[in-house]
Design a protein around this motif. Structure first.
Motif, PDB file in Angstrom:
ATOM      1  N   PRO A 126      33.812  34.876 -12.839  1.00 22.78           N
ATOM      2  CA  PRO A 126      32.651  35.751 -11.976  1.00 22.78           C
ATOM      3  C   PRO A 126      31.158  34.986 -12.974  1.00 22.78           C
ATOM      4  CG  PRO A 126      33.909  36.478 -12.961  1.00 22.78           C
ATOM      5  CD  PRO A 126      34.435  35.126 -13.060  1.00 22.78           C
ATOM      6  N   ASP A 127      31.378  34.863 -13.555  1.00 22.60           N
ATOM      7  CA  ASP A 127      29.764  35.022 -14.457  1.00 22.60           C
ATOM      8  C   ASP A 127      28.605  34.300 -14.712  1.00 22.60           C
ATOM      9  OD1 ASP A 127      30.565  38.074 -15.355  1.00 22.60           O
ATOM     10  OD2 ASP A 127      31.410  36.759 -17.184  1.00 22.60           O
ATOM     11  N   PHE A 128      28.992  33.052 -13.271  1.00 23.65           N
ATOM     12  CA  PHE A 128      28.002  32.160 -13.629  1.00 23.65           C
ATOM     13  C   PHE A 128      27.339  32.400 -12.476  1.00 23.65           C
ATOM     14  CE2 PHE A 128      27.194  28.043 -10.960  1.00 23.65           C
ATOM     15  CZ  PHE A 128      26.883  27.645 -11.223  1.00 23.65           C
ATOM     16  N   GLU A 129      26.508  31.870 -13.829  1.00 27.73           N
ATOM     17  CA  GLU A 129      24.448  32.117 -13.436  1.00 27.73           C
ATOM     18  C   GLU A 129      24.207  30.701 -12.230  1.00 27.73           C
ATOM     19  OE1 GLU A 129      21.959  34.608 -16.317  1.00 27.73           O
ATOM     20  OE2 GLU A 129      23.205  33.157 -17.648  1.00 27.73           O
ATOM     21  N   GLN A 130      24.101  31.515 -11.141  1.00 29.06           N
ATOM     22  CA  GLN A 130      23.679  30.200 -10.253  1.00 29.06           C
ATOM     23  C   GLN A 130      21.754  30.182  -9.639  1.00 29.06           C
ATOM     24  OE1 GLN A 130      24.047  27.252  -8.531  1.00 29.06           O
ATOM     25  NE2 GLN A 130      25.719  28.376  -7.634  1.00 29.06           N
ATOM     26  N   PRO A 131      22.127  28.943 -10.498  1.00 34.03           N
ATOM     27  CA  PRO A 131      20.284  28.258 -10.487  1.00 34.03           C
ATOM     28  C   PRO A 131      19.329  28.863  -9.355  1.00 34.03           C
ATOM     29  CG  PRO A 131      21.300  26.289 -11.626  1.00 34.03           C
ATOM     30  CD  PRO A 131      21.882  27.585 -10.832  1.00 34.03           C
ATOM     31  N   ALA A 132      17.928  29.022  -9.271  1.00 32.75           N
ATOM     32  CA  ALA A 132      17.404  28.918  -8.320  1.00 32.75           C
ATOM     33  C   ALA A 132      17.182  28.136  -7.711  1.00 32.75           C
ATOM     34  CB  ALA A 132      16.185  29.512  -8.871  1.00 32.75           C
ATOM     35  N   ASP A 133      17.107  27.040  -8.230  1.00 29.32           N
ATOM     36  CA  ASP A 133      17.094  25.535  -7.855  1.00 29.32           C
ATOM     37  C   ASP A 133      17.936  24.984  -7.202  1.00 29.32           C
ATOM     38  OD1 ASP A 133      16.977  25.020 -10.154  1.00 29.32           O
ATOM     39  OD2 ASP A 133      15.146  23.845 -10.112  1.00 29.32           O
ATOM     40  N   GLY A 134      19.300  25.787  -7.815  1.00 24.00           N
ATOM     41  CA  GLY A 134      20.671  24.690  -7.672  1.00 24.00           C
ATOM     42  C   GLY A 134      20.773  23.793  -8.641  1.00 24.00           C
ATOM     43  N   VAL A 135      20.010  24.199  -9.852  1.00 20.83           N
ATOM     44  CA  VAL A 135      19.952  22.273 -11.069  1.00 20.83           C
ATOM     45  C   VAL A 135      20.447  23.571 -12.552  1.00 20.83           C
ATOM     46  CG1 VAL A 135      18.750  19.883 -12.534  1.00 20.83           C
ATOM     47  CG2 VAL A 135      18.181  21.291  -9.680  1.00 20.83           C
ATOM     48  N   THR A 136      21.388  22.940 -13.192  1.00 24.82           N
ATOM     49  CA  THR A 136      21.881  23.482 -13.872  1.00 24.82           C
ATOM     50  C   THR A 136      21.014  21.885 -14.970  1.00 24.82           C
ATOM     51  OG1 THR A 136      23.404  25.096 -13.559  1.00 24.82           O
ATOM     52  CG2 THR A 136      23.871  24.082 -14.902  1.00 24.82           C
ATOM     53  N   LEU A 137      21.150  22.361 -16.162  1.00 22.98           N
ATOM     54  CA  LEU A 137      20.759  21.564 -17.674  1.00 22.98           C
ATOM     55  C   LEU A 137      21.405  21.998 -18.588  1.00 22.98           C
ATOM     56  CD1 LEU A 137      17.322  21.857 -17.960  1.00 22.98           C
ATOM     57  CD2 LEU A 137      18.432  20.096 -16.408  1.00 22.98           C
ATOM     58  N   LEU A 138      23.026  20.982 -18.678  1.00 23.61           N
ATOM     59  CA  LEU A 138      23.916  20.676 -20.004  1.00 23.61           C
ATOM     60  C   LEU A 138      22.845  20.147 -21.130  1.00 23.61           C
ATOM     61  CD1 LEU A 138      26.294  19.545 -18.599  1.00 23.61           C
ATOM     62  CD2 LEU A 138      25.972  21.979 -18.966  1.00 23.61           C
ATOM     63  N   GLN A 139      22.430  20.805 -22.146  1.00 20.27           N
ATOM     64  CA  GLN A 139      22.075  19.516 -22.926  1.00 20.27           C
ATOM     65  C   GLN A 139      22.319  20.213 -24.827  1.00 20.27           C
ATOM     66  OE1 GLN A 139      17.563  22.303 -24.689  1.00 20.27           O
ATOM     67  NE2 GLN A 139      16.948  20.643 -22.963  1.00 20.27           N
ATOM     68  N   GLU A 140      22.167  19.198 -25.121  1.00 21.47           N
ATOM     69  CA  GLU A 140      22.440  19.089 -26.885  1.00 21.47           C
ATOM     70  C   GLU A 140      21.903  21.024 -27.854  1.00 21.47           C
ATOM     71  OE1 GLU A 140      20.256  17.120 -29.785  1.00 21.47           O
ATOM     72  OE2 GLU A 140      19.154  16.314 -29.217  1.00 21.47           O
ATOM     73  N   TYR A 141      22.253  21.087 -28.215  1.00 25.00           N
ATOM     74  CA  TYR A 141      22.567  21.910 -29.334  1.00 25.00           C
ATOM     75  C   TYR A 141      21.618  22.051 -30.521  1.00 25.00           C
ATOM     76  CZ  TYR A 141      22.941  26.549 -32.098  1.00 25.00           C
ATOM     77  OH  TYR A 141      22.863  27.868 -32.988  1.00 25.00           O
TER      78      TYR A 141
END
Length: 320
Positions: free
Chosen positions: A173-188
């Motif tokens: 339930p804590d998943f944050e839905q992006p405003a434009d529907g695009v989630t970025l996965l990125q190296e730390y």
């Protein structure tokens, strides 16, 4: 902005401040007042105009922020795009125009532009929707972070140390839905020291660099006085922003960033970069809606707020 009457374009020119958050404006408007620069505010919400009518005289300055949707203004970027294109079509002077809007609201666009210009950027996977999120996350080593393509204020930025916890986040339930529907996965990116640097530019020229303390682990790096102080912190002593005097206009990255901003038509910006433990210098965020931290403004020998007012005043005089 309501439809101008037939004589609107003949009125005295002013700086038209197009914005989606009035809480960020007081220091900037005060600087314009102090410099004697006339201005008018226009909220990027519920406006209208006649495409064939001439826009009001003056300079149009875009203060659109990628985080507008978090304040109930999901259409602000569309209003900004249309208004700026209208102003440009009629030959008005525009600061951070319609092309810059695309960079403000899309980190994908930012990373592609930075990469094309030869900058080292974070390895990033853009995921549209959620169906591929868990599978694509496994292409990145842990730890990794998520962020929203249309972000700002640290929206959607989370660190994950294993894929199992990420799977639970996506399904929970804590998943944050992006405003434009695009989630970025990125190296730390692990910083050599617990800070990042934000370089401020006005009129395309470097003003100063800000050292942003990240030792508390927060991804909320908004420098504005109106931004929320972390829970439990003492506002009188919590000062994570400070001038970084070792970063000057001659710094190799600053020189390259000035060239990049000029090529992109960006005149006012704050660019954040990180220096990593393995020797990389990585710009990762181009903020075309920049705010100035009051502590830094008091500490610095040069005021970015005053520089901005002078720049806009000069643009207004040239446009008259």
């Amino acid at each position: 902005m309501s439809s101008p009457d037939p004589d609107t374009a003949e009125l005295a020119p002013v700086v038209h401040v197009l914005h989606d958050n009035e809480e960020w404006l007081p220091p900037l408007l005060a600087a314009l007042d102090a410099a004697g620069v006339p201005h008018a505010e226009h909220l990027l919400d519920g406006s209208s105009f006649d495409l064939s009518a001439a826009p009001p005289a003056g300079v149009f300055w875009s203060r659109l922020s990628a985080s507008a949707a978090t304040r109930g203004r999901a259409t602000a970027k569309e209003v900004a795009r249309a208004t700026l294109r209208w102003a440009e079509r009629h030959g008005r002077r525009v600061v951070n125009g319609s092309g810059v809007v695309e960079l403000e609201v899309s980190k994908v666009a930012q990373y592609l532009a930075l990469s094309a210009a030869g900058f080292d950027v974070p390895r990033t996977v853009a995921v549209f929707g959620t169906a591929d999120l868990k599978a694509r996350a496994r292409e990145l080593p842990t730890p990794f972070i998520t962020k929203h393509n249309q972000g700002g204020k640290g929206i959607g930025v989370r660190r994950f140390d294993d894929h199992v916890s990420f799977d639970a986040y996506v399904d929970g339930p804590d998943f944050e839905q992006p405003a434009d529907g695009v989630t970025l996965l990125q190296e730390y990116l692990q910083a050599e020291e617990p800070f990042v640097t934000r370089a401020e530019f006005v009129g395309g020229r470097f003003v100063y660099a800000v050292r942003v303390d990240t030792s508390a682990g927060s991804f909320e790096l908004c420098p504005a006085d109106a931004c929320v102080v972390p829970a439990g912190a003492d506002p009188a002593t919590w000062a994570p922003f400070a001038v970084r005097p070792s970063v000057t206009a001659e710094h190799p990255l600053v020189v390259r960033l000035e060239e990049f901003l000029a090529a992109q038509g960006i005149e006012v910006a704050g660019v954040e970069f990180i220096e990593t433990v393995d020797g990389r210098v990585v710009p990762y965020d181009v903020n075309t809606n920049t705010n100035y931290n009051p502590d830094v403004e008091r500490e610095s020998s040069v005021s970015a707020t005053a520089a901005l007012a002078d720049f806009l005043g000069g643009a207004l005089a040239d446009a008259a």
